[in-house]
Design a protein around this motif. Structure first.
Motif, short mmCIF file in Angstrom:
data_model
loop_
_atom_site.label_atom_id
_atom_site.label_comp_id
_atom_site.label_asym_id
_atom_site.label_seq_id
_atom_site.Cartn_x
_atom_site.Cartn_y
_atom_site.Cartn_z
N ASP A 183 32.51 -30.77 42.54
CA ASP A 183 33.32 -31.92 42.90
C ASP A 183 34.42 -31.54 43.89
OD1 ASP A 183 32.23 -34.09 41.25
OD2 ASP A 183 32.88 -32.86 39.56
N ALA A 184 34.98 -30.35 43.73
CA ALA A 184 36.09 -29.94 44.60
C ALA A 184 36.15 -28.42 44.66
CB ALA A 184 37.42 -30.50 44.10
N PHE A 185 36.58 -27.92 45.82
CA PHE A 185 36.71 -26.47 46.01
C PHE A 185 37.84 -26.21 46.99
CE2 PHE A 185 33.74 -28.06 49.17
CZ PHE A 185 34.16 -27.47 50.35
N VAL A 186 38.32 -24.97 47.02
CA VAL A 186 39.32 -24.58 48.00
C VAL A 186 38.70 -23.55 48.94
CG1 VAL A 186 41.28 -25.08 46.51
CG2 VAL A 186 40.30 -22.78 46.52
N ILE A 187 39.19 -23.56 50.17
CA ILE A 187 38.68 -22.66 51.20
C ILE A 187 39.76 -22.52 52.27
CG2 ILE A 187 37.61 -24.44 52.64
CD1 ILE A 187 35.19 -22.46 52.91
N ALA A 188 39.73 -21.42 53.01
CA ALA A 188 40.71 -21.20 54.08
C ALA A 188 40.64 -22.34 55.09
CB ALA A 188 40.46 -19.86 54.76
N GLU B 93 45.19 -22.47 52.53
CA GLU B 93 43.96 -23.08 52.05
C GLU B 93 44.05 -24.60 52.02
OE1 GLU B 93 42.27 -19.80 48.84
OE2 GLU B 93 43.64 -21.39 48.13
N VAL B 94 42.88 -25.24 52.03
CA VAL B 94 42.78 -26.67 51.79
C VAL B 94 41.82 -26.89 50.63
CG1 VAL B 94 43.27 -27.35 54.17
CG2 VAL B 94 40.90 -26.95 53.48
N ARG B 95 42.00 -28.00 49.95
CA ARG B 95 41.05 -28.38 48.92
C ARG B 95 40.17 -29.50 49.46
NH1 ARG B 95 43.49 -30.13 43.41
NH2 ARG B 95 43.89 -32.08 44.54
N VAL B 96 38.88 -29.37 49.24
CA VAL B 96 37.90 -30.32 49.76
C VAL B 96 37.15 -30.96 48.61
CG1 VAL B 96 35.86 -30.61 51.23
CG2 VAL B 96 37.64 -28.94 51.86
N ARG B 97 37.03 -32.28 48.64
CA ARG B 97 36.18 -33.01 47.72
C ARG B 97 34.81 -33.15 48.38
NH1 ARG B 97 38.23 -34.26 42.43
NH2 ARG B 97 40.47 -33.85 42.61
N SER B 98 33.81 -32.53 47.80
CA SER B 98 32.47 -32.55 48.39
C SER B 98 31.91 -33.96 48.37
CB SER B 98 31.54 -31.63 47.61
OG SER B 98 32.01 -30.31 47.58
N THR B 99 31.17 -34.31 49.43
CA THR B 99 30.45 -35.58 49.45
C THR B 99 28.94 -35.36 49.55
OG1 THR B 99 30.82 -35.76 51.84
CG2 THR B 99 32.35 -36.92 50.41
N VAL B 100 28.51 -34.44 50.44
CA VAL B 100 27.09 -34.13 50.59
C VAL B 100 26.93 -32.63 50.75
CG1 VAL B 100 25.01 -34.46 51.99
CG2 VAL B 100 26.58 -36.36 51.68
N VAL B 101 25.94 -32.07 50.05
CA VAL B 101 25.66 -30.64 50.12
C VAL B 101 24.15 -30.45 50.30
CG1 VAL B 101 25.86 -28.41 48.96
CG2 VAL B 101 27.59 -30.18 48.56
N GLY B 102 23.76 -29.64 51.28
CA GLY B 102 22.35 -29.37 51.49
C GLY B 102 21.89 -28.15 50.71
N ILE B 103 20.62 -28.16 50.31
CA ILE B 103 20.01 -26.99 49.68
C ILE B 103 19.30 -26.21 50.77
CG2 ILE B 103 18.32 -26.15 48.01
CD1 ILE B 103 18.85 -28.57 46.33
N CYS B 104 19.65 -24.93 50.87
CA CYS B 104 19.11 -24.06 51.91
C CYS B 104 17.91 -23.27 51.37
CB CYS B 104 20.20 -23.09 52.37
SG CYS B 104 19.69 -21.90 53.61
N GLY B 105 17.04 -22.84 52.27
CA GLY B 105 15.95 -21.96 51.87
C GLY B 105 16.47 -20.70 51.20
N SER B 106 17.62 -20.22 51.65
CA SER B 106 18.22 -19.04 51.03
C SER B 106 18.58 -19.32 49.57
CB SER B 106 19.46 -18.60 51.79
OG SER B 106 19.12 -18.10 53.06
N ASP B 107 19.04 -20.55 49.27
CA ASP B 107 19.34 -20.92 47.89
C ASP B 107 18.09 -20.82 47.02
OD1 ASP B 107 22.04 -21.55 48.48
OD2 ASP B 107 21.49 -23.58 49.07
N ILE B 108 16.97 -21.28 47.55
CA ILE B 108 15.73 -21.26 46.78
C ILE B 108 15.23 -19.83 46.60
CG2 ILE B 108 13.34 -22.07 46.71
CD1 ILE B 108 15.53 -24.21 46.25
N THR C 34 31.60 -26.83 33.77
CA THR C 34 32.89 -27.48 33.96
C THR C 34 33.96 -26.41 34.13
OG1 THR C 34 32.21 -29.37 32.60
CG2 THR C 34 34.57 -29.07 32.97
N VAL C 35 34.74 -26.53 35.21
CA VAL C 35 35.76 -25.53 35.51
C VAL C 35 37.06 -26.24 35.86
CG1 VAL C 35 34.06 -23.85 36.33
CG2 VAL C 35 35.10 -25.44 37.97
N PRO C 36 38.19 -25.55 35.77
CA PRO C 36 39.47 -26.17 36.14
C PRO C 36 39.47 -26.63 37.60
CG PRO C 36 39.84 -24.15 34.91
CD PRO C 36 38.38 -24.18 35.23
N THR C 37 40.11 -27.73 37.86
CA THR C 37 40.25 -28.21 39.23
C THR C 37 41.04 -27.19 40.04
OG1 THR C 37 40.23 -30.50 38.49
CG2 THR C 37 41.12 -30.08 40.69
#
Length: 351
Positions: A127-132, A34-49, A24-27
């Protein structure tokens, strides 16, 4: 989508393949540009594994994943396009400096200071992140979240095929061998066929070879068989003009050299675990081009969007598992099963 402002958000922390947890981290707050994005779907990549197993040469443990991200912009910081708020977007995760020789040449995928969102920085499995602002691409409503989640992993194969085509004067009517029928290999197959190539695919598993043939490969072969190279050449009707190696091991590179024609090209798309021996004598003697491939640029992302929008990607052949964020540990475990192609994680309310 109704967005409420919470003081904290959930974020996935990976300390190992058996150490996937929710922190759990601060919103986050969107700053200038920057924009803040509320994630809806995230894929797991082979690189993640690979990273979760401690085997990725460029991702250190622990890390906070999520570079294959679809979401909704819910806040825009100063100096950004405020009309993005409420828009559904996909993230282009390569974070480039914009000033080095490569960036100035338009090849920001190999920026001298490249970092990748969700690999070297905390990512979108939250749940949410910021990005350029320039790292998000608005999506049309006609492309649903499951399709949109495949944009990022499809863009790398599109880039590899585009580079290969430049090396051999186009792929229309050419012979291509793809080593590896995981998600990247299968996407390479689709992109190469779209470019007009005849394609054969190698994989250890019968089920993966069968999937490749369902997706349009004219044949497939077991790369461990004694006559693997000869089988590939026979199916193609001659040596390959291009071999695209999505495995990137000593054995796969050697096999690629055995399959490719004199004057042909071998594209290395898989991430090697480290320094890898190659048959340099044959590369020199046969004037074979061996080229690397890293990520993509915006034109490749747009081509991936076009392919998905046009229905060129059979979604049910690729999305083989869907888990909610709170079951991310189970999702990572499922992704280690070679029978899975692409596992997705849903975050929040997808409506």
């Amino acid at each position: 989508m109704v967005i409420t402002e919470e003081s904290t958000v959930r974020r996935i922390l990976v300390e190992g393949i058996d150490g996937v947890s929710v922190e759990t981290v601060p919103t986050p707050t969107a700053g200038t540009g920057e924009v803040r994005v509320r994630s809806t779907v995230v894929g797991i990549c082979g690189s993640d594994i690979h990273a979760a197993h401690g085997r990725h040469p460029f991702i250190d443990l622990p890390f906070r994943p999520g570079h294959e991200v679809v979401g909704v912009v819910d806040a825009a910081g100063p100096g950004t396009d405020q009309s993005l708020v409420g828009r559904r977007v996909v993230v282009e995760p390569n974070l480039a400096c914009g000033k080095c020789t490569q960036c100035l040449a338009g090849r920001y995928n190999i920026c001298a200071e490249l970092a990748v969102f969700g690999c070297q920085t905390p990512g979108g499995l939250t749940d949410a992140f910021v990005i350029a602002e320039d790292r998000v691409i608005p999506l049309d409503d006609g492309l649903d979240d499951r399709h949109a989640a495949l944009i990022e992993p499809l863009a790398t194969p599109v880039h590899a095929v585009r580079r290969a085509a430049k090396l051999v004067g186009g792929l229309d009517g050419k012979r291509v061998a793809v080593l590896g029928a995981g998600p990247i290999g299968l996407f390479v197959l689709l992109a190469a066929r779209r470019a007009g190539a005849t394609v054969v695919v190698a994989d250890l598993l019968d089920s993966k070879r069968a999937r490749a043939e369902r997706l349009g490969a004219i044949g497939s072969f077991d790369p461990t068989s004694e006559d693997a190279a000869r089988s590939a050449i026979e199916v193609l009707g001659g040596p390959a003009d291009v071999v695209i190696d999505c495995v990137a091991r000593k054995s796969s590179v050697a096999q690629a050299i055995d399959i490719v024609d004199k004057g042909g090209a071998v594209m290395i798309v898989g991430v090697a675990a480290g320094a890898t021996e190659v048959p340099l004598d044959l590369i020199q003697d046969r004037e074979i081009v061996v080229a690397g491939c890293l990520m993509y640029v915006r034109e490749d992302v747009q081509e991936a969007i076009d392919m998905l929008t046009e229905g060129a990607v059979p979604i049910d052949e690729f999305v083989t598992g869907v888990f909610p964020l709170e079951q991310s540990a189970e999702a990572f475990t499922a992704s280690t099963d070679p029978e899975h192609v692409k596992v997705l994680i849903t975050v929040g309310d997808p409506s």
